[in-house]
Structures are given as C-alpha cells and as structure tokens.
Design an enzyme around this catalytic site. Structure first.
Site, PDB file in Angstrom:
ATOM      1  N   GLU A   1       0.958  -1.257  -0.103  1.00 20.63           N
ATOM      2  CA  GLU A   1      -0.063   0.015  -0.079  1.00 20.63           C
ATOM      3  C   GLU A   1       1.035   1.328   0.083  1.00 20.63           C
ATOM      4  O   GLU A   1       0.385   2.350  -0.817  1.00 20.63           O
ATOM      5  CB  GLU A   1      -0.972   0.030   1.338  1.00 20.63           C
ATOM      6  CG  GLU A   1      -1.911  -1.196   1.078  1.00 20.63           C
ATOM      7  CD  GLU A   1      -2.840  -0.869  -0.057  1.00 20.63           C
ATOM      8  OE1 GLU A   1      -3.144  -0.062  -0.710  1.00 20.63           O
ATOM      9  OE2 GLU A   1      -3.231  -2.278  -0.384  1.00 20.63           O
TER      10      GLU A   1
ATOM     11  N   HIS B   1       1.992   2.266  -3.417  1.00 19.01           N
ATOM     12  CA  HIS B   1       1.071   3.236  -4.129  1.00 19.01           C
ATOM     13  C   HIS B   1       1.073   4.575  -3.853  1.00 19.01           C
ATOM     14  O   HIS B   1       1.063   5.482  -4.716  1.00 19.01           O
ATOM     15  CB  HIS B   1      -0.359   2.600  -4.019  1.00 19.01           C
ATOM     16  CG  HIS B   1      -0.795   1.302  -4.105  1.00 19.01           C
ATOM     17  ND1 HIS B   1      -0.438   0.891  -5.611  1.00 19.01           N
ATOM     18  CD2 HIS B   1      -1.438   0.040  -3.976  1.00 19.01           C
ATOM     19  CE1 HIS B   1      -1.106  -0.213  -6.127  1.00 19.01           C
ATOM     20  NE2 HIS B   1      -1.529  -0.867  -5.102  1.00 19.01           N
TER      21      HIS B   1
ATOM     22  N   GLU C   1      -0.815  -2.757  -9.855  1.00 20.48           N
ATOM     23  CA  GLU C   1      -0.812  -3.799  -8.660  1.00 20.48           C
ATOM     24  C   GLU C   1       0.187  -4.736  -8.595  1.00 20.48           C
ATOM     25  O   GLU C   1       0.909  -4.980  -7.787  1.00 20.48           O
ATOM     26  CB  GLU C   1      -2.268  -4.573  -8.498  1.00 20.48           C
ATOM     27  CG  GLU C   1      -3.754  -3.902  -8.432  1.00 20.48           C
ATOM     28  CD  GLU C   1      -3.696  -3.036  -7.002  1.00 20.48           C
ATOM     29  OE1 GLU C   1      -2.741  -3.542  -6.076  1.00 20.48           O
ATOM     30  OE2 GLU C   1      -4.113  -1.949  -6.627  1.00 20.48           O
TER      31      GLU C   1
END
Length: 305
Positions: free
Chosen positions: A141, A144, A215
């Site tokens: 995460e 990102h 992803e």
C-alpha cells in the site's frame, strides 16, 4: 524527496498515457455536454467543482464510505510500529493510519500525494495476518503512495463516476418525467445519455488496464523493499482465500472501491466482475512474486533498492 521504493518507468509511462487519453476524453465529454445542454457555464462549473472535490477530499470520502477512522499509536501500537518501520526504510513521510471495522480482510491507500495520504486496514485483516504478512501488505500500500499512482487512479476514476451519474440521472428523468417534455428535449436527453454511456465504457476500460499493472508494480516494489516476497505471497493467498468465503451480499458495498484495495472484493467462482477486475489474477501475482523470490534468494534483511 524520492522514496527508496524502486521507480517503475513502465508504471509512470502508463499513468501518463492513461491521464492523457482520459484528459482528451474529458475535454470531449465536456464539449459534447455544452453543445447538447447549451449551457457552458453550468457544465464547466459543475465539472470543475466535482473534479476538485474528488482530488482534495477523496481520502475522507473513502474512509467514510468504508467506515474507516483515524487511529493513534496508543490504540494500535503494533500497526503504527510497522508503518513507522516501513516509512523509515523507504525514506518517505508517514501517512495517516486508519482502521475500518469490517470483517472483510483488506487494506487500501488513498490521498493526493505522499504528504497527504491515508493507509487503512480492516480489523478482519489485522485478525488474520501474522506481523510479517501485515508488513508485506502495508509495504504494498505504501508503494502506491510513493509511486503516486493512488492519486492518478483517484483522478482517473472521476470521469467514469460523473458519466455514470449522468446516465442514471438521464435514465430516471426519462422514466419519471418523460411525459412533461417535448420531443426535442427527449432527443437531447437521449444524446446526453448515449455520450455519457460511451465515456463511461471507455474510461472503465482505461482504468482497468492501468489498475492491473499498478497492482503488479506495487507487489514488485513491496517485495524488493522488504526483501521477502514469499511473505507477501503468503498474505496474498490468505487474504484472497478468506475474501472468497465471505458472502457476496456482504461484499457489494466494498466493490465500489475495488481499484484501491490490496485484493478485490470478489466472491467465489467465475463472474463478470472477475473478468473486468481491477486486479490481475492471483496466479499472475504469485508467479511474479515467485520469480522475484528466486532472483533475491529470499534475502533475509530488508533494505533500500
């Protein structure tokens, strides 16, 4: 300031191309609405206002929708400790830490830049994962945020959301108010509905293509930062399996935010949702992590790459 997450030129190029194409689509969409509705002031003001709200308040909207709340270190010391450690390794600002009281095991990041970001995990995830598995998910995460693709996907999603809302508005207006309109108005509404539907479909496909790659890029960056791709693979397998066992009706609310999740909120078995998923398949993600594991020889000590 640049983080120690490995840069990904392909991801950067894909984000640039996607934003460029969506920008052209957005301009064309606004122009078509101005021609059809004959009110450029209304269209431009509303579109600009909604885009600004999407960019500046996306983190708050996402937290509210997923029942997330900001938590302090005293309440979740272990969670804050993992985030602190990863941010120190990656040399990046610490995001706001939040927890969502949901049984579905998942995590997401949102925010317009690394200085204004939120990382949220569900209580279902915290109950299921070991500390090293949680570290792998949070590294995913945080990548990102570091790569800024979370901001790009937020802005990119805006056009599809607006087009979808216009389609619904036009549809219900025709159903409940069609008898009170003349033929010209009906033609205009039909044209607006058609243009909006086309814009929604194109933006939908562009966002899916970018989301799947980002992803894989986040998995790769997290594995290289921590030096333990097998741990991330373990978390991915565990979370995906547990989500598949949650009743589909309990996943429907969460599915609107699939593009932001660690793994998509999809039920068991094949479906249209899986065909147009925002994420690559579990097999693709595990294959990539297996290759990285072989390249690294499962280095025991995490560090910058």
């Amino acid at each position: 300031m640049r983080s120690r997450f490995r840069s990904d030129r392909r991801l950067t190029a894909r984000m640039g191309v996607t934003l460029f194409l969506l920008g052209l689509l957005y301009v064309g969409f606004v122009a078509a609405l101005i021609v059809l509705l004959k009110s450029w002031v209304l269209v431009v003001v509303v579109a600009a206002g909604l885009l600004g709200a999407q960019y500046w308040f996306s983190d708050r909207v996402a937290l509210f929708a997923m029942r997330g709340r900001v938590v302090e270190r005293e309440e979740y010391p272990e969670l804050h400790g993992v985030v602190d450690r990863l941010c120190a390794i990656a040399d990046m600002p610490k995001p706001v830490v939040a927890v969502s009281d949901m049984e579905m095991p998942n995590a997401f990041a949102t925010g317009r830049n690394p200085d204004h970001a939120v990382v949220c995990v569900t209580t279902g995830l915290l109950r299921r994962l070991e500390p090293d598995e949680l570290e792998g998910v949070l590294a995913h995460e945080l990548s990102h945020v570091a790569h800024k693709d979370v901001a790009v996907i937020t802005v990119a999603s805006f056009l599809g959301v607006i087009a979808g809302l216009i389609v619904r508005f036009a549809f219900y207006s025709q159903i409940f108010g069609g008898g009170r309109r003349d033929q010209n108005t009906a033609v205009v509404f039909a044209a607006v509905m058609g243009v909006s539907a086309a814009v929604y479909a194109i933006s939908f496909l562009l966002i899916r293509a970018l989301s799947r790659y980002r992803e894989l890029a986040a998995d790769r960056a997290a594995a290289l930062l921590t030096g333990r791709p097998s741990v991330l693979a373990s978390a991915l397998t565990k979370v995906s399996g547990d989500i598949a066992r949650i009743p589909t009706k309990d996943l429907r609310t969460a599915q609107a935010f699939n593009a932001f999740y660690f793994t998509p909120a999809l039920g068991r078995g094949p479906s249209i949702g899986q065909l147009f998923s925002t994420h690559p398949s579990l097999e693709q993600r595990l294959d990539q992590l297996g290759r990285i594991s072989a390249e690294l020889g499962e280095a025991s000590a995490p560090g910058g790459v």
